[in-house]
Scaffold this motif. Structure first.
Motif, PDB file in Angstrom:
ATOM      1  N   TYR A  73       0.839  -1.205   0.000  1.00 33.80           N
ATOM      2  CA  TYR A  73       0.000   0.000   0.000  1.00 33.80           C
ATOM      3  C   TYR A  73       0.872   1.253   0.000  1.00 33.80           C
ATOM      4  O   TYR A  73       0.985   1.931   1.020  1.00 33.80           O
ATOM      5  CB  TYR A  73      -0.912   0.016   1.232  1.00 33.80           C
ATOM      6  CG  TYR A  73      -1.914  -1.109   1.282  1.00 33.80           C
ATOM      7  CD1 TYR A  73      -3.139  -1.004   0.611  1.00 33.80           C
ATOM      8  CD2 TYR A  73      -1.654  -2.275   1.996  1.00 33.80           C
ATOM      9  CE1 TYR A  73      -4.066  -2.039   0.660  1.00 33.80           C
ATOM     10  CE2 TYR A  73      -2.584  -3.320   2.030  1.00 33.80           C
ATOM     11  CZ  TYR A  73      -3.778  -3.186   1.369  1.00 33.80           C
ATOM     12  OH  TYR A  73      -4.691  -4.209   1.415  1.00 33.80           O
TER      13      TYR A  73
ATOM     14  N   HIS B 258      -6.986  -8.110   1.693  1.00 37.99           N
ATOM     15  CA  HIS B 258      -7.997  -7.154   1.240  1.00 37.99           C
ATOM     16  C   HIS B 258      -9.341  -7.370   1.940  1.00 37.99           C
ATOM     17  O   HIS B 258     -10.097  -6.432   2.141  1.00 37.99           O
ATOM     18  CB  HIS B 258      -8.140  -7.213  -0.286  1.00 37.99           C
ATOM     19  CG  HIS B 258      -6.858  -6.820  -0.971  1.00 37.99           C
ATOM     20  ND1 HIS B 258      -6.376  -5.533  -0.938  1.00 37.99           N
ATOM     21  CD2 HIS B 258      -5.932  -7.547  -1.636  1.00 37.99           C
ATOM     22  CE1 HIS B 258      -5.223  -5.486  -1.584  1.00 37.99           C
ATOM     23  NE2 HIS B 258      -4.928  -6.699  -2.014  1.00 37.99           N
ATOM     24  N   GLN B 259      -9.603  -8.613   2.334  1.00 44.38           N
ATOM     25  CA  GLN B 259     -10.811  -8.892   3.097  1.00 44.38           C
ATOM     26  C   GLN B 259     -10.691  -8.284   4.501  1.00 44.38           C
ATOM     27  O   GLN B 259     -11.608  -7.620   4.984  1.00 44.38           O
ATOM     28  CB  GLN B 259     -11.018 -10.419   3.174  1.00 44.38           C
ATOM     29  CG  GLN B 259     -12.295 -10.852   3.867  1.00 44.38           C
ATOM     30  CD  GLN B 259     -13.536 -10.231   3.243  1.00 44.38           C
ATOM     31  OE1 GLN B 259     -13.641 -10.135   2.023  1.00 44.38           O
ATOM     32  NE2 GLN B 259     -14.456  -9.762   4.068  1.00 44.38           N
TER      33      GLN B 259
ATOM     34  N   GLU C 133      -8.970  -5.839   5.384  1.00 47.28           N
ATOM     35  CA  GLU C 133      -9.018  -4.385   5.245  1.00 47.28           C
ATOM     36  C   GLU C 133     -10.441  -3.872   5.461  1.00 47.28           C
ATOM     37  O   GLU C 133     -10.637  -2.784   5.979  1.00 47.28           O
ATOM     38  CB  GLU C 133      -8.550  -4.065   3.810  1.00 47.28           C
ATOM     39  CG  GLU C 133      -8.117  -2.653   3.577  1.00 47.28           C
ATOM     40  CD  GLU C 133      -7.872  -2.421   2.077  1.00 47.28           C
ATOM     41  OE1 GLU C 133      -7.312  -3.301   1.394  1.00 47.28           O
ATOM     42  OE2 GLU C 133      -8.278  -1.354   1.597  1.00 47.28           O
ATOM     43  N   LYS C 134     -11.421  -4.696   5.038  1.00 41.73           N
ATOM     44  CA  LYS C 134     -12.810  -4.242   5.098  1.00 41.73           C
ATOM     45  C   LYS C 134     -13.503  -4.543   6.427  1.00 41.73           C
ATOM     46  O   LYS C 134     -14.573  -4.021   6.689  1.00 41.73           O
ATOM     47  CB  LYS C 134     -13.610  -4.911   3.962  1.00 41.73           C
ATOM     48  CG  LYS C 134     -13.242  -4.368   2.588  1.00 41.73           C
ATOM     49  CD  LYS C 134     -13.997  -5.123   1.505  1.00 41.73           C
ATOM     50  CE  LYS C 134     -13.170  -5.306   0.258  1.00 41.73           C
ATOM     51  NZ  LYS C 134     -13.347  -6.615  -0.364  1.00 41.73           N
TER      52      LYS C 134
END
Lengths: 241, 241
Positions: free
Chosen positions: B79, B165-166, B168-169
């Motif tokens: 990132y 990424h999962q 992250e949410k």
């Protein structure tokens, strides 16, 4: 001395900066822009992209982690017969903001850090030096890798500037210790001010420390901070940490 | 395949254990005793020296730090345009006890960990798997070095088993976030239960979050935990973290 090093130190347009860094670090840096970034406080950062600033904060995040890991290994090997509670506590003393600020000041970081001078005296200035130290560790890591960073920290910084055995003896902050332990073990920690007795001239404060909702320590003192400390100390005792 | 590997896998008295580890880790371990130690919970540890136990707790301390550093680097590079607040939060989700417990269970650690079976069902059993995962990282680091450990974690663990990424949410734990931020910045954080109003049927709790003694957020809710959460969330907002 390689041709590149000779060029960097004596002929490049950045030679003054390279020499200053070499004096500070004991080695010739590779990617200069990483080191410039490490010394750039957010008060003078500019937007380089939508929402992205060129301050040292991301490097500080990385450097904090790398430093934590290297200090952990140093202590792990230096104290083969001490338990993880001892190691955790000693490490938190070494990487504490107070200690890193002092260290960075001794190393002369104040001459290299770029920051907005209107900040001087404000509370935000407090951790400027220590933050830059962590960012520098991040820069060295990205520039030279882990093993180089470890050798640099151990031989150039820790051996010369940090008296581990002295830190070992300084007083423990039971509150930090307790919070850190709870973080590590996924426990919830709360301090509750339960009573606020008014005596003849002094107020007596009662603070309870709760771990996962269970009261494990209580402290009564004439100021809230000390009542908390005592509650934390008793809780540490109760938990055997 | 080297002669030593062939010996370890097919002829040594430990060949069954070596094979189990190779299946788990994807490589043939060097110093077996480190791995045995990583899987030995304190409930079955013995005193090996005055006050020194052969449990995985010291390795867990080391592995926790090495893991933190490697995950920090992975996120730093993954990132490039996110700030340190984002990176800190995402890392704490990845290395959270809940996540590491799940990971270790998926990897089949339950078959390798030695622990006292009388512990089953007790609260202390909760972090047994995640603790062993961290200890294993410490063992791999001591056995093979940092770069090897990083490649092992990135290629064998993170890519196959962690959906960054999962994570992250997923919802943020503002209280942990706030405590972590305060730890990092040398600030004192306290949650105070200030009022305990009795309504008609429900009690209303008021919790104030104080950073260095200053109230930065207040939460009112019908249970204490939620009041704390709200106070923490408001404080995070106030601090811009």
């Amino acid at each position: 001395m390689s041709i590149l090093r000779v060029y960097k130190l004596y002929f490049s347009p950045n030679r003054k900066y390279v020499k200053a860094l070499k004096n500070l670090l004991g080695f010739v840096p590779g990617n200069l822009s990483l080191y410039r970034l490490a010394f750039r406080h957010k008060s003078v950062a500019q937007n380089v992209k939508k929402g992205v600033k060129n301050s040292n904060e991301r490097l500080e995040f990385l450097g904090d982690a790398v430093l934590g890991s290297i200090v952990a290994e140093v202590l792990f090997k230096l104290y083969p017969y001490e338990d993880e509670g001892f190691l955790t506590e000693l490490r938190s003393k070494i990487v504490s903001r107070v200690n890193l600020n002092q260290l960075a000041r001794k190393l002369g970081f104040d001459k290299l850090i770029e920051y907005d001078s209107r900040m001087v005296g404000s509370t935000r200035q407090g951790s400027l030096l220590g933050d830059a130290f962590e960012a520098l560790v991040g820069a060295v890591y990205l520039d030279k890798g882990y093993d180089f960073t470890r050798n640099f920290l151990v031989n150039h910084i820790i051996k010369s500037h940090i008296d581990i055995h002295q830190l070992e003896k300084t007083e423990t902050n039971f509150k930090s210790k307790l919070i850190e332990w709870c973080q590590r073990h996924g426990k919830d920690i709360t301090f509750e001010l339960t009573e606020n007795q008014e005596g003849e001239s002094n107020k007596l404060f009662t603070v309870r420390a709760l771990v996962d909702g269970e009261v494990l320590g209580t402290g009564k003192e004439f100021n809230k901070k000390n009542a908390e400390k005592l509650a934390a100390e008793k809780t540490c005792e109760a938990l055997g940490i």
